[in-house]
Every structure is written in C-alpha cells, then in structure tokens.
Design a protein around this motif. Structure first.
Motif, PDB file in Angstrom:
ATOM      1  N   PHE A   1       0.855  -1.174   0.000  1.00  0.00           N
ATOM      2  CA  PHE A   1       0.000   0.000   0.000  1.00  0.00           C
ATOM      3  C   PHE A   1       0.894   1.228   0.000  1.00  0.00           C
ATOM      4  CE2 PHE A   1       0.813  -1.196   4.347  1.00  0.00           C
ATOM      5  CZ  PHE A   1       1.171  -0.013   4.964  1.00  0.00           C
TER       6      PHE A   1
ATOM      7  N   LEU B   1      -2.875   4.964  -2.766  1.00  0.00           N
ATOM      8  CA  LEU B   1      -3.567   3.823  -3.359  1.00  0.00           C
ATOM      9  C   LEU B   1      -5.083   3.915  -3.211  1.00  0.00           C
ATOM     10  CD1 LEU B   1      -3.038   1.141  -4.834  1.00  0.00           C
ATOM     11  CD2 LEU B   1      -2.954   0.052  -2.602  1.00  0.00           C
ATOM     12  N   LEU B   2      -5.561   4.090  -1.987  1.00  0.00           N
ATOM     13  CA  LEU B   2      -7.012   4.186  -1.790  1.00  0.00           C
ATOM     14  C   LEU B   2      -7.559   5.510  -2.310  1.00  0.00           C
ATOM     15  CD1 LEU B   2      -7.430   2.517   1.692  1.00  0.00           C
ATOM     16  CD2 LEU B   2      -7.944   1.575  -0.552  1.00  0.00           C
TER      17      LEU B   2
ATOM     18  N   LEU C   1      -5.413  -0.539  -7.141  1.00  0.00           N
ATOM     19  CA  LEU C   1      -5.994  -1.325  -6.054  1.00  0.00           C
ATOM     20  C   LEU C   1      -6.449  -2.687  -6.566  1.00  0.00           C
ATOM     21  CD1 LEU C   1      -6.671  -1.526  -3.100  1.00  0.00           C
ATOM     22  CD2 LEU C   1      -8.864  -0.420  -3.566  1.00  0.00           C
TER      23      LEU C   1
END
Length: 136
Positions: free
Chosen positions: A68, A72-73, A116
């Motif tokens: 991560f 990323l999110l 993702l």
C-alpha cells in the motif's frame, strides 16, 4: 500448516508465542529485489505477486503483507495521482470540491480496477501459490 503461518495465526489469536513473527511491509524493497521499479511493479498483478513472493522467499519472513502507499485508496476513490519518474506517486487532485461534494465518484469498481485492483489480484495469486505456508 507451516510454522510461520501457525505463528501468525497464534499471534492474532493472542496466544503465547515462542517468538514474534517477522512481518515486514516491503513495498519498494520487493520491487528492487525483483529488479523492477515500484511503478512497473504496480502495473501488473503477475509482476507484483512475483515480487512479493520473491522478497518473502529471499528473506524468509512469516507473512506477506499486501503493499500500500498513501495514494492507493485515494486513487481508487477518484483522486488523480502523478508518477514522477518511477518512484511512489503523489496525490495531485481530489474529486472533493470546496463544498465537500463528490464529483463523479463510483465506488462500484473499488478493488477490481486500477492499482488497487492489481494489488487485490496479486494478493489472491500469492495466496494461491504460497498461502499454505505463509500467512497473507
């Protein structure tokens, strides 16, 4: 079940352990071991899975942690990221406007699209290959 995987499960179950499990977050280190840049590693689930498995095999740690980074999110939720060269990307634009409304964000594809989606697929592949021996 291997000793490494049992050790991680026992830790999560809060059982007495003979030693602490070694569970590093490797990110860019896995890319370097695989001989690719972080950017290339995140472009293909096969490359990412191979990099994660290669780092674990070389270092012998007890679990593989899905990679991560801070973007990323955010990227999965519609933020624009910029890759400067081949290193980690940075956030450059958010879909959240001044009035705190979200413009054009669809959460239906989260976990299946973009970087993702690549991380999710690579994690599933690593689990199929080494998941009996190593905690994922």
């Amino acid at each position: 079940m291997s000793n490494a995987k049992r050790l991680v499960r026992d830790m999560l179950a809060r059982r007495l352990l003979p030693r602490l499990p070694f569970i590093p977050w490797v990110g860019g280190y896995a890319a370097r071991i695989a001989g690719v840049t972080p950017r290339k590693m995140f472009e293909n689930p096969s490359t990412l899975a191979a990099a994660l498995q290669g780092a674990q095999a070389l270092c012998g740690y007890d679990a593989i942690v899905s990679p991560f980074d801070l973007t990323l999110l955010a990227e999965a939720c519609g933020c624009e990221v910029l890759w400067e060269g081949d290193e980690e990307p940075r956030l450059v634009r958010s879909p959240v406007r001044g009035d705190l409304t979200l413009q054009g964000i669809s959460l239906g594809g989260i976990g299946r699209e973009g970087r993702l989606g690549i991380v999710v697929e690579a994690t599933e592949r690593a689990s199929r290959v080494v998941g009996r021996e190593v905690a994922i």
